[in-house]
Design a protein around this motif. Structure first.
Motif, PDB file in Angstrom:
ATOM      1  N   PRO A   1       1.486  -1.322  -0.030  1.00  0.00           N
ATOM      2  CA  PRO A   1       0.078  -0.058  -0.258  1.00  0.00           C
ATOM      3  C   PRO A   1       0.618   1.065  -0.427  1.00  0.00           C
ATOM      4  O   PRO A   1       1.814   1.293   0.247  1.00  0.00           O
ATOM      5  N   SER A   2       0.653   2.247  -0.633  1.00  0.00           N
ATOM      6  CA  SER A   2       0.998   3.890  -1.295  1.00  0.00           C
ATOM      7  C   SER A   2      -0.018   4.441  -0.845  1.00  0.00           C
ATOM      8  O   SER A   2      -1.619   3.699  -1.425  1.00  0.00           O
ATOM      9  N   THR A   3      -0.171   6.034  -1.014  1.00  0.00           N
ATOM     10  CA  THR A   3      -0.956   6.551  -0.591  1.00  0.00           C
ATOM     11  C   THR A   3      -1.626   7.623  -2.634  1.00  0.00           C
ATOM     12  O   THR A   3      -2.152   6.887  -3.026  1.00  0.00           O
ATOM     13  N   VAL A   4      -0.612   8.209  -2.093  1.00  0.00           N
ATOM     14  CA  VAL A   4      -1.247   9.228  -3.603  1.00  0.00           C
ATOM     15  C   VAL A   4       0.312   9.851  -4.374  1.00  0.00           C
ATOM     16  O   VAL A   4       1.379   9.933  -3.753  1.00  0.00           O
ATOM     17  N   PRO A   5      -0.062   9.950  -5.800  1.00  0.00           N
ATOM     18  CA  PRO A   5       1.546   9.756  -5.752  1.00  0.00           C
ATOM     19  C   PRO A   5       2.608  11.221  -6.077  1.00  0.00           C
ATOM     20  O   PRO A   5       3.953  11.408  -5.388  1.00  0.00           O
ATOM     21  N   ILE A   6       1.933  12.141  -5.340  1.00  0.00           N
ATOM     22  CA  ILE A   6       2.017  13.740  -5.074  1.00  0.00           C
ATOM     23  C   ILE A   6       1.738  14.532  -5.123  1.00  0.00           C
ATOM     24  O   ILE A   6       0.305  14.883  -4.987  1.00  0.00           O
ATOM     25  N   LEU A   7       1.704  15.225  -3.690  1.00  0.00           N
ATOM     26  CA  LEU A   7       1.430  15.922  -2.970  1.00  0.00           C
ATOM     27  C   LEU A   7       2.299  17.563  -2.405  1.00  0.00           C
ATOM     28  O   LEU A   7       3.286  17.135  -1.294  1.00  0.00           O
ATOM     29  N   LEU A   8       2.077  18.294  -2.721  1.00  0.00           N
ATOM     30  CA  LEU A   8       2.521  19.993  -2.322  1.00  0.00           C
ATOM     31  C   LEU A   8       2.171  20.563  -1.870  1.00  0.00           C
ATOM     32  O   LEU A   8       1.071  20.631  -2.297  1.00  0.00           O
ATOM     33  N   PHE A   9       2.724  21.765  -1.200  1.00  0.00           N
ATOM     34  CA  PHE A   9       2.078  22.516  -0.478  1.00  0.00           C
ATOM     35  C   PHE A   9       2.325  24.074  -1.567  1.00  0.00           C
ATOM     36  O   PHE A   9       3.398  24.213  -0.541  1.00  0.00           O
ATOM     37  N   GLU A  10       1.364  24.907  -1.133  1.00  0.00           N
ATOM     38  CA  GLU A  10       1.385  26.601  -1.649  1.00  0.00           C
ATOM     39  C   GLU A  10       2.166  27.178  -0.007  1.00  0.00           C
ATOM     40  O   GLU A  10       0.895  27.167   1.174  1.00  0.00           O
ATOM     41  N   THR A  11       2.601  27.728   0.220  1.00  0.00           N
ATOM     42  CA  THR A  11       3.212  28.507   1.467  1.00  0.00           C
ATOM     43  C   THR A  11       3.180  29.757   1.986  1.00  0.00           C
ATOM     44  O   THR A  11       3.324  30.236   2.582  1.00  0.00           O
ATOM     45  N   GLY A  12       2.712  30.152   0.607  1.00  0.00           N
ATOM     46  CA  GLY A  12       2.202  32.161   0.894  1.00  0.00           C
ATOM     47  C   GLY A  12       1.798  32.234   1.857  1.00  0.00           C
ATOM     48  O   GLY A  12       1.551  33.514   2.228  1.00  0.00           O
ATOM     49  N   ARG A  13       0.263  31.876   1.621  1.00  0.00           N
ATOM     50  CA  ARG A  13      -0.343  32.196   2.580  1.00  0.00           C
ATOM     51  C   ARG A  13       0.551  32.474   3.843  1.00  0.00           C
ATOM     52  O   ARG A  13       0.287  32.919   4.893  1.00  0.00           O
ATOM     53  N   ALA A  14       0.361  31.209   4.364  1.00  0.00           N
ATOM     54  CA  ALA A  14       1.888  31.317   6.072  1.00  0.00           C
ATOM     55  C   ALA A  14       2.861  32.433   6.146  1.00  0.00           C
ATOM     56  O   ALA A  14       2.814  33.077   6.783  1.00  0.00           O
ATOM     57  N   GLN A  15       3.813  32.801   4.698  1.00  0.00           N
ATOM     58  CA  GLN A  15       4.872  33.184   5.072  1.00  0.00           C
ATOM     59  C   GLN A  15       3.908  35.184   5.044  1.00  0.00           C
ATOM     60  O   GLN A  15       4.663  35.555   5.492  1.00  0.00           O
ATOM     61  N   THR A  16       2.933  35.197   4.303  1.00  0.00           N
ATOM     62  CA  THR A  16       1.976  36.958   4.823  1.00  0.00           C
ATOM     63  C   THR A  16       0.954  36.519   5.489  1.00  0.00           C
ATOM     64  O   THR A  16       1.375  37.692   6.395  1.00  0.00           O
ATOM     65  N   GLU A  17       0.510  35.826   6.308  1.00  0.00           N
ATOM     66  CA  GLU A  17      -0.538  35.806   7.083  1.00  0.00           C
ATOM     67  C   GLU A  17       0.375  35.213   8.442  1.00  0.00           C
ATOM     68  O   GLU A  17       0.157  36.432   9.451  1.00  0.00           O
ATOM     69  N   LEU A  18       0.978  34.745   8.766  1.00  0.00           N
ATOM     70  CA  LEU A  18       2.372  34.901   9.742  1.00  0.00           C
ATOM     71  C   LEU A  18       3.299  34.611  10.149  1.00  0.00           C
ATOM     72  O   LEU A  18       3.899  34.657  10.661  1.00  0.00           O
ATOM     73  N   GLY A  19       3.878  35.167   9.191  1.00  0.00           N
ATOM     74  CA  GLY A  19       5.479  35.164   8.660  1.00  0.00           C
ATOM     75  C   GLY A  19       6.228  34.371   9.229  1.00  0.00           C
ATOM     76  O   GLY A  19       7.138  33.947   9.768  1.00  0.00           O
ATOM     77  N   PHE A  20       6.015  33.217   8.846  1.00  0.00           N
ATOM     78  CA  PHE A  20       6.481  31.738   8.896  1.00  0.00           C
ATOM     79  C   PHE A  20       7.025  31.137   7.838  1.00  0.00           C
ATOM     80  O   PHE A  20       6.124  31.152   6.728  1.00  0.00           O
TER      81      PHE A  20
END
Length: 328
Positions: free
Chosen positions: A282-301
């Motif tokens: 078993p494996s799950t999904v072939p590719i899952l990537l995250f856009e992090t612009g909101r964390a950078q803008t809203e949280l400074g993270f």
């Protein structure tokens, strides 16, 4: 509590789990509190001083009502989780207990006048975006990956409840934050073969110096992995944002294949082994990537810990910690 900068009295539901225990430790170091934390079947390991620990089955409405009394901020970390084999073979095991925990604790928090609930959701709410990093607004644009059908819709339902409490109850709204994590790893993770996620599983294989090493699936699946200290930093920042409702990805913003995760672990430990992939496992999904612009803008993270450093700290924790603590 007049500002979300001041969390007031805090409840960490699921405080003895991987994310919950790291969050409790961080809040205690920051002097936040008072802090109350719940555990059900796993007692806390090496807990920080000054935390009120409560054994609680959060599938019981009366228990939820009791643990939220006098609380200003709730971190909903409690969850029934496991690895790819359970997700693919017994998907409903992720649904019923989590629906009960999430709905009953949110209702109890609202009835008790809690000011804010921070809900740890999952990246499995997202649909297949064909390798394009997912943005927060993508979550409900199409059904989840079929592999994540049950857990994805369960988490989407709880996210909808969070938004309802924040925006659809005009007389008594309750502020909520929805955190969508990438693959978090590090000290305190689950390393049991039936429960571990992808990064922890590869780390354990190397830690045990297996040879040969088997990788489930093709090894080419791509994940965003983030060290737990970075993730907790993002959660704490999100909890303090002065908005009635916020949903945000907390991720590294970069992708890596499962095979590359394994080879990095082998490099760090100086372990050479034959590696083979079993696409029938078993494996799950072939590719899952995250856009992090909101964390950078809203949280400074922005995530700061390299994979090499994070793995070194994880291996050090495994060596210093009894196997009974992490083999679960």
């Amino acid at each position: 509590m007049t500002s979300f900068e001041d969390m007031g009295a805090v409840l960490v539901a699921g405080g003895s789990g991987f994310l919950g225990s790291n969050l409790v430790a961080r809040l205690a170091r920051d002097g936040v509190g008072p802090i109350r934390a719940t555990w059900r079947s796993r007692q806390p390991h090496d807990p920080p001083a000054g935390v009120e620990w409560v054994q609680a089955d959060l599938r019981d409405a009366a228990v939820c009502e009791r643990v939220v009394q006098g609380i200003d901020t709730v971190f909903l970390c409690a969850a029934h989780t496991s690895g790819a084999a359970v997700i693919t073979g017994s998907p409903l095991s992720h649904v019923t207990p989590n629906v009960l925990i999430n709905t009953l604790l949110l209702e109890a928090a609202h009835n008790a006048g809690v000011k804010r609930v921070v809900f740890l959701s999952t990246g499995s709410v997202y649909p297949d975006t064909k390798g394009v990093p997912v943005k927060e607004e993508d979550a409900f644009s199409a059904p989840p990956f079929d592999t994540y059908f049950a857990v994805g819709w369960m988490k989407r339902y709880t996210e909808t409840l969070c938004r309802t409490y924040a925006e659809k109850i005009p007389k008594a709204p309750m502020s909520t934050v929805v955190i969508r994590p990438a693959n978090v790893y590090g000290p305190g993770d689950k390393f049991g073969w039936k429960t571990s996620h992808v990064t922890a599983a590869q780390i354990r294989k190397v830690f045990e110096r297996q040879n040969p090493i088997e990788v489930w699936g093709t090894g080419k699946d791509v994940r965003d992995v983030i060290f737990v200290d970075d993730f907790i930093e993002g959660v704490v920042r999100a909890a303090r944002v002065a908005k009635p409702y916020l949903e945000v990805n907390i991720a590294s913003g970069t992708g890596i294949t499962v095979l590359d995760i394994l080879h990095k672990a082998m490099e760090i430990e100086g372990h050479e082994a034959e590696v083979y992939c079993d696409p029938t496992k078993p494996s799950t999904v072939p590719i899952l990537l995250f856009e992090t612009g909101r964390a950078q803008t809203e949280l400074g993270f922005t995530a700061k810990t390299s994979l090499a450093e994070g793995m070194e700290r994880t291996f050090a924790w495994l060596r210093a910690t009894p196997q009974s603590v992490w083999d679960r």
